[in-house]
Design a protein around this motif. Structure first.
Motif, short mmCIF file in Angstrom:
data_model
loop_
_atom_site.label_atom_id
_atom_site.label_comp_id
_atom_site.label_asym_id
_atom_site.label_seq_id
_atom_site.Cartn_x
_atom_site.Cartn_y
_atom_site.Cartn_z
N LYS A 40 0.83 -1.21 0.00
CA LYS A 40 0.00 0.00 0.00
C LYS A 40 0.86 1.26 0.00
O LYS A 40 1.91 1.32 0.64
CB LYS A 40 -0.92 0.03 1.22
N SER A 41 0.37 2.26 -0.69
CA SER A 41 1.01 3.56 -0.73
C SER A 41 0.98 4.19 0.66
O SER A 41 0.12 3.88 1.50
CB SER A 41 0.24 4.47 -1.70
N VAL A 42 1.90 5.09 0.90
CA VAL A 42 1.91 5.82 2.16
C VAL A 42 0.60 6.58 2.35
O VAL A 42 0.15 6.80 3.47
CB VAL A 42 3.15 6.76 2.23
N MET A 43 -0.04 6.95 1.24
CA MET A 43 -1.30 7.70 1.32
C MET A 43 -2.48 6.84 1.75
O MET A 43 -3.56 7.36 1.99
CB MET A 43 -1.58 8.38 -0.02
N ALA A 44 -2.27 5.54 1.91
CA ALA A 44 -3.33 4.67 2.43
C ALA A 44 -3.44 4.79 3.94
O ALA A 44 -4.44 4.38 4.53
CB ALA A 44 -3.05 3.22 2.05
N LEU A 45 -2.43 5.37 4.59
CA LEU A 45 -2.45 5.54 6.04
C LEU A 45 -3.44 6.63 6.43
O LEU A 45 -3.50 7.69 5.78
CB LEU A 45 -1.06 5.93 6.56
N ALA A 46 -4.18 6.40 7.49
CA ALA A 46 -5.08 7.43 8.01
C ALA A 46 -4.25 8.66 8.38
O ALA A 46 -3.15 8.54 8.92
CB ALA A 46 -5.82 6.90 9.23
N GLY A 47 -4.78 9.82 8.06
CA GLY A 47 -4.10 11.07 8.38
C GLY A 47 -3.14 11.54 7.30
O GLY A 47 -2.65 12.66 7.34
N ILE A 48 -2.86 10.68 6.33
CA ILE A 48 -1.91 11.04 5.27
C ILE A 48 -2.67 11.20 3.95
O ILE A 48 -3.13 10.21 3.38
CB ILE A 48 -0.80 9.98 5.11
#
Length: 111
Positions: A40-48
């Motif tokens: 998963k991309s870093v943008m899949a993280l909540a808050g990002i």
């Protein structure tokens, strides 16, 4: 007729706080912690989102597992992780907390 007893109040308060906490997580958070992170991309993280995601990518943190690695290097310490995320991407307090909570819950489920 409802009769007030201290134990009822504690139970109600605990249930209310639990529901408030659980309902405060975003759908993005729920989706992330529901399965292994894989690639998963870093943008899949909540808050990002896109802006923070691009900043993290520019510094080599392009995947969620790379941020997880930093989280683990910092020994899952909330204060250290939040400070790192702020310094690395400019994340505000809410974004820091969302990302920390997401990674913490994922670790609790999968590690």
């Amino acid at each position: 007729m409802f009769v007030y007893k201290p134990s009822y109040r504690k139970s109600f308060l605990a249930a209310f706080l639990y529901e408030a906490t659980m309902s405060s997580t975003s759908q993005k958070h729920k989706d992330f912690v529901a399965e292994p992170m894989g690639e998963k991309s870093v943008m899949a993280l909540a808050g990002i989102g896109e802006v923070l995601g691009r900043r993290l990518e520019e510094k080599g943190f392009d995947k969620a597992y790379v941020v997880l690695g930093q989280f683990l290097v910092l020994k899952k310490d909330e204060e250290l992780f939040r400070e790192w995320l702020k310094d690395t991407s400019g994340a505000n307090s809410k974004q820091q907390g969302d990302c920390y909570g997401c990674l913490k819950e994922w670790c609790d489920s999968f590690l």
